[in-house]
Each structure stands twice: as C-alpha cells, then as structure tokens.
Motif scaffolding. Structure first.
Motif, mmCIF file in Angstrom:
data_model
loop_
_atom_site.group_PDB
_atom_site.id
_atom_site.type_symbol
_atom_site.label_atom_id
_atom_site.label_comp_id
_atom_site.label_asym_id
_atom_site.label_seq_id
_atom_site.Cartn_x
_atom_site.Cartn_y
_atom_site.Cartn_z
ATOM 1 N N ALA A 330 0.861 -1.196 0.000
ATOM 2 C CA ALA A 330 0.000 0.000 0.000
ATOM 3 C C ALA A 330 0.895 1.244 0.000
ATOM 4 O O ALA A 330 1.372 1.668 1.048
ATOM 5 C CB ALA A 330 -0.902 -0.021 1.232
ATOM 6 N N PRO A 331 1.148 1.814 -1.172
ATOM 7 C CA PRO A 331 2.043 2.975 -1.237
ATOM 8 C C PRO A 331 1.250 4.287 -1.134
ATOM 9 O O PRO A 331 0.207 4.431 -1.749
ATOM 10 C CB PRO A 331 2.657 2.849 -2.639
ATOM 11 C CG PRO A 331 1.655 2.071 -3.434
ATOM 12 C CD PRO A 331 0.721 1.369 -2.516
ATOM 13 N N LEU A 332 1.796 5.237 -0.365
ATOM 14 C CA LEU A 332 1.134 6.549 -0.217
ATOM 15 C C LEU A 332 1.936 7.586 -0.991
ATOM 16 O O LEU A 332 3.057 7.916 -0.608
ATOM 17 C CB LEU A 332 1.059 6.928 1.261
ATOM 18 C CG LEU A 332 0.025 6.134 2.070
ATOM 19 C CD1 LEU A 332 0.283 6.287 3.573
ATOM 20 C CD2 LEU A 332 -1.395 6.587 1.731
ATOM 21 N N GLY A 361 -4.419 6.119 -3.660
ATOM 22 C CA GLY A 361 -5.693 6.166 -2.927
ATOM 23 C C GLY A 361 -5.456 6.282 -1.437
ATOM 24 O O GLY A 361 -4.306 6.356 -0.973
ATOM 25 N N SER A 362 -6.554 6.288 -0.666
ATOM 26 C CA SER A 362 -6.410 6.472 0.781
ATOM 27 C C SER A 362 -5.946 5.167 1.423
ATOM 28 O O SER A 362 -6.175 4.080 0.888
ATOM 29 C CB SER A 362 -7.753 6.903 1.385
ATOM 30 O OG SER A 362 -8.606 5.785 1.415
ATOM 31 N N ARG A 368 -8.620 -1.958 2.777
ATOM 32 C CA ARG A 368 -9.857 -2.710 2.496
ATOM 33 C C ARG A 368 -9.605 -3.671 1.326
ATOM 34 O O ARG A 368 -10.017 -4.826 1.329
ATOM 35 C CB ARG A 368 -10.987 -1.730 2.176
ATOM 36 C CG ARG A 368 -12.340 -2.299 2.584
ATOM 37 C CD ARG A 368 -13.509 -1.383 2.309
ATOM 38 N NE ARG A 368 -13.461 -0.090 2.969
ATOM 39 C CZ ARG A 368 -13.550 1.085 2.331
ATOM 40 N NH1 ARG A 368 -13.682 1.124 1.010
ATOM 41 N NH2 ARG A 368 -13.512 2.216 2.993
ATOM 42 N N ARG A 369 -8.893 -3.170 0.323
ATOM 43 C CA ARG A 369 -8.606 -4.017 -0.846
ATOM 44 C C ARG A 369 -7.685 -5.189 -0.443
ATOM 45 O O ARG A 369 -7.868 -6.323 -0.892
ATOM 46 C CB ARG A 369 -7.956 -3.164 -1.940
ATOM 47 C CG ARG A 369 -7.673 -3.941 -3.193
ATOM 48 C CD ARG A 369 -7.828 -3.155 -4.483
ATOM 49 N NE ARG A 369 -7.611 -4.037 -5.618
ATOM 50 C CZ ARG A 369 -6.484 -4.059 -6.327
ATOM 51 N NH1 ARG A 369 -5.509 -3.204 -6.077
ATOM 52 N NH2 ARG A 369 -6.345 -4.904 -7.319
ATOM 53 N N ILE A 379 2.297 -4.181 3.243
ATOM 54 C CA ILE A 379 3.484 -3.340 3.446
ATOM 55 C C ILE A 379 3.053 -1.907 3.149
ATOM 56 O O ILE A 379 2.608 -1.614 2.038
ATOM 57 C CB ILE A 379 4.632 -3.756 2.500
ATOM 58 C CG1 ILE A 379 5.033 -5.208 2.793
ATOM 59 C CG2 ILE A 379 5.820 -2.814 2.641
ATOM 60 C CD1 ILE A 379 6.087 -5.747 1.846
ATOM 61 N N VAL A 380 3.153 -1.060 4.153
ATOM 62 C CA VAL A 380 2.699 0.321 3.989
ATOM 63 C C VAL A 380 3.914 1.227 3.909
ATOM 64 O O VAL A 380 4.817 1.131 4.750
ATOM 65 C CB VAL A 380 1.806 0.735 5.182
ATOM 66 C CG1 VAL A 380 1.370 2.182 5.054
ATOM 67 C CG2 VAL A 380 0.596 -0.189 5.271
ATOM 68 N N LEU A 381 3.963 2.057 2.874
ATOM 69 C CA LEU A 381 5.059 3.031 2.817
ATOM 70 C C LEU A 381 4.603 4.348 2.215
ATOM 71 O O LEU A 381 3.773 4.363 1.322
ATOM 72 C CB LEU A 381 6.278 2.551 2.049
ATOM 73 C CG LEU A 381 6.358 1.363 1.136
ATOM 74 C CD1 LEU A 381 6.177 1.714 -0.307
ATOM 75 C CD2 LEU A 381 7.767 0.855 1.332
ATOM 76 N N GLY A 382 5.170 5.441 2.775
ATOM 77 C CA GLY A 382 4.924 6.788 2.257
ATOM 78 C C GLY A 382 6.249 7.535 2.260
ATOM 79 O O GLY A 382 7.308 6.923 2.476
#
Ligand code: HAM
Length: 423
Positions: A330-332, A361-362, A368-369, A379-382
């Motif tokens: 999930a890239p921000l 996207g948010s 949710r996806r 894996i979340v990154l911003g």
C-alpha cells in the motif's frame, strides 16, 4: 443478437473457477501419464467430411448439432468430439509406423448445438484418451479401470460403470437387421424422429428419450443374440478382467452410444449426484476397430473414452484449499508507488505472490482491498518511510505491525511466508 451477451450454451470462466479446472486437468494428465498416455493437441477445426465419415450420418451430432461453415468453398466443422481428429492425425502422420501402440490423451473444448441445460452446453470440455494397435480385451479393462480411478481421485462419488458389446461389423449389421425386423411392424407407434431413424440409423432408436419409443424398445432383441463367438469371448474376458481389478460394473445389453464408429466394447460412466439432474453420463467410450482403416490407415484396432469436464465439476466438490500467501503493498504518494513497483518485482522474484496497489488512494481503501484479496501481509510506505528507509509491515492475520528496514523487507516477508505456509 446482443454483442455483449455470450453465445447461448457457452460459458465464461473466471479465475476462481479456473483454479478448480486446473486441478482436475493436472490430475488427469498425471493419472493417464502414469499409464503411458502422452498429450496430443490437434486443431479445433477439421474438414466436415471427417465427422460425417466417422461419427456418422444419421447421428444427432452430424445431423443436427455441428457448427459447420464454408470457408473459401471448403466445408469446415468446429469439432464436436475429439476422437475423429486424433485418428486423422494418427493416420495423416503415419504414426502407426513409428508408434504402433500409440496412446494419446487430450483436453479441450468441443462444440455441439444441443439444447442447453444444466450439464449440457454448446461449448463444453472433454478430457479423453485414445489407445491404438491393441485389439484385445486387456486394454479395454485397463482403460475403464484407469478412468474409474481418475474419477474417484478427483472426488466423484456414486459412480456406476455400464458396459456392453455392439459386436464387430458382422454382429452390428445383424443387430441392425434384427432391430428393424422387430420395430417395422410397430412403425406407426414410433416417434417421428425414430421413424426416420428406422431407415437411417436404427440403433439410435435404442437411446431415444421419447417414452413411446422407450416402451417399444423394452422388448427389442438383445445384441447378445447376434454376437459371434469372437465378440462374445472378447466381452467375457473383459468382464473377467474387470472383476479381477475390482472394478464394479453392470452389463447393459441395450447400451448404444451416439457415435457410429464403435464396434465391440462400449462403456459409459454415470454419476448419481443429484446436482447433475438428467445429465448423469460423465464419461463414455468404446472400441472403434475399423476407423483407422476407414480413414485411410492400415487395419488398426483402437479404443478410447472422453470425460465431460463440466459434468465432472458439477459432480465433485472442490477440496478446501489453504489460501495462498499473498503480500499487498500500500504505497502513499507517487514516490512510494514507484518504490512499490520495484519492491513487488523483488518479492515476486523471491517467489512471493504480491499485489502493489498502483492506484494509490487512501490508506483505508487500500487496506480494504488488501483484506478483500485475502492478503496475509500488507506493506505500507509513504514519503516519511522512504526518507527513513523503512516500511510498516502489517501481519494482517495476527493484527500486529512492525517497522522493517527496506533492505531487509524481502528476507522478513519470506520468513513470514514460511510461517504462514506452516513450514
Ligand atoms: P460422448 O459420449 O459423445 O463421447 O461424450 C463424452 C462425454 O462428454 C459425455 O459422457 C458427457 O459427459 C460429455 N458431453 C457430451 N456432450 C456434452 C454437452 N453438450 N455438454 C456437456 N458435456 C457433454 C465422445 O465424445 C467420444 N469421442 C468418446 C470416445 C473417445 N470414444 C472413443 N474415444
């Protein structure tokens, strides 16, 4: 004619369905491969006369159901079944000289313009086997046993095997005459289709679905009255071999099948699963000892069968698969999307299924996806993470989260995958 509706009787298959198809296809290749059947792939379109000469005039397939068309004045047909094409290939490539005991397997779509119903389609799929060069009952028994083993291995329950002999050419002709002699005096009571069949193809009357025809056929002569000694011996040996192999079967003297090329052994496998409705025949086959010669090859006995894969799938329940380990990134922001693309490449190169949410996207919609895709790890990154050369790794099953250095991500996720897959 609505261009965004599929053709009647032809189905779309989405990935969730295809996964199960792949299981039963892989199992088929494995089971028949162990018995020496190598896969053959022949064209889906053949010259129409091939089917007219093999499946036969007067059969429902040839008379009513073929998808035939003219292409530059040549009559073509999209295959209604697989045997004719395989025999054509065997003869055309003179495989009888290099492989006199050839054994072939095939899988693929077949086309018949039948009235669609559950388990009966206009495009359907068969898995089949054809064995050339062996005229004895041993191969008949081995083939039927292999078919039953396969059907059981994929979870078909309540299956019964019906066998019969239609005799060699002589007996087949005698049976035809006996049938006509018996039915002729009752001609007016037959359905109009069967009245026509009385001259074109009387054997077909035996599997008419019309109740009046069925009542008349009850007392029709049995094929066993006309078999000669060699036909009878072949059949009796087949019965003995099936018993020795512990394959339960029923002998059905009025079993005939909808294709003309058969001689001697015929068989059909039915399944009692209620989901199948009237379409209980999940596989059928038999000998066609003269077809190779009729199509221009040398005298070569042969036998084969085909399984209707849609019917098999209706009749079997898929084993509950463990969900595969999947990572969701999930890239921000644009920078993170770019990083996510290369990270996904590295994870996939390590054999880990990875989806990168390139829409951005948010965070909420991305997670949710991840959930709906049943991902095990997100894996979340911003920008903040990229500046610090870290990423947030969320173990979605355990609802835990840890910060991992970008350089260690592939190793860390590989470890989580091993735990997830119970290694
Ligand atoms: P068949 O009995 O016409 O034989 O077809 C074999 C199987 O294909 C049937 O038992 C059924 O499960 C399935 N099937 C047939 N028509 C449909 C349909 N319209 N929709 C869904 N499933 C269908 C043959 O095709 C022979 N070529 C078998 C063979 C091979 N004999 C010797 N070698």
């Amino acid at each position: 004619m609505d261009p965004v509706h599929a053709v009647k009787g032809m189905n779309d298959l989405f990935p969730a369905d295809v996964a199960r198809w792949q299981q039963i296809e892989a199992m088929f290749r494995q089971v028949v491969g162990l018995a020496g059947y190598g896969e053959i792939r022949v064209p889906i379109v053949e010259h129409t006369p091939l089917y007219v000469r093999s499946v036969g005039e007067g059969t429902d397939i040839v008379d009513k159901e073929m998808y035939s068309f003219a292409f530059h004045d040549e009559a073509m047909t999209i295959r209604p079944e697989g045997t004719a094409g395989v025999v054509r290939a065997f003869v055309e490539h003179k495989m009888y000289s290099s492989e006199p005991l050839a054994r072939y397997a095939y899988l693929g779509p077949m086309f018949r313009g039948e009235r669609p119903a559950r388990g009966r389609y206009r495009q359907f799929h068969q898995a089949g086997c054809e064995a050339f060069g062996d005229g004895g009952p041993g191969i008949d028994a081995e083939m039927i046993a292999m078919l039953v083993d396969y059907l059981k291995a994929v979870g078909a329950e309540g299956i019964t095997v019906a066998i019969n002999s239609i005799g060699d050419r002589g007996a087949k002709a005698r049976y035809r005459d006996a049938l006509v002699a018996y039915l002729e005096p009752h001609k007016s009571k037959l359905s109009s289709d069967s009245q026509r069949r009385l001259t074109t193809n009387p054997l077909r009357i035996l599997d008419s679905k019309n109740p009046d025809d069925q009542a008349l056929v009850q007392d029709a002569p049995s094929v066993f009255d006309v078999l000669d000694d060699a036909d009878r011996a072949h059949f009796e040996q087949l019965e003995a071999m099936l018993r020795a192999m512990h394959v339960p079967f029923e002998c059905e003297p009025r079993l005939v099948r909808g294709l003309d090329y058969y001689t001697r052994t015929l068989f059909e496998v039915r399944c009692s699963n209620a989901e199948l409705g009237a379409q209980t025949a999940i596989a059928g086959g038999g000998r066609y000892d003269h077809l190779v010669e009729e199509l221009g090859g040398p005298d070569t006995p042969a036998i084969g069968f085909a399984i209707g894969l849609e019917r098999l799938l209706i009749a079997t329940r898929a084993p509950q698969d463990a969900k595969p380990f999947r990572v969701f990134i999930a890239p921000l922001g644009a920078r993170a999307i770019e990083y996510a693309l290369t990270l996904a490449q590295s994870l996939r190169a390590a054999g880990i299924a990875t989806i990168a949410d390139t829409r951005g996207g948010s965070m909420k919609s991305m997670l949710r996806r991840a959930d709906s895709l049943q991902s095990k790890v997100a894996i979340v990154l911003g920008d903040r993470e990229l500046d610090a050369r870290v990423a947030q790794v969320k173990d979605l099953a355990n609802h835990s989260q840890s910060e991992v250095a970008l350089d260690d991500l592939v190793i860390k996720v590989t470890e989580l995958a091993k735990v997830g897959q119970g290694e």
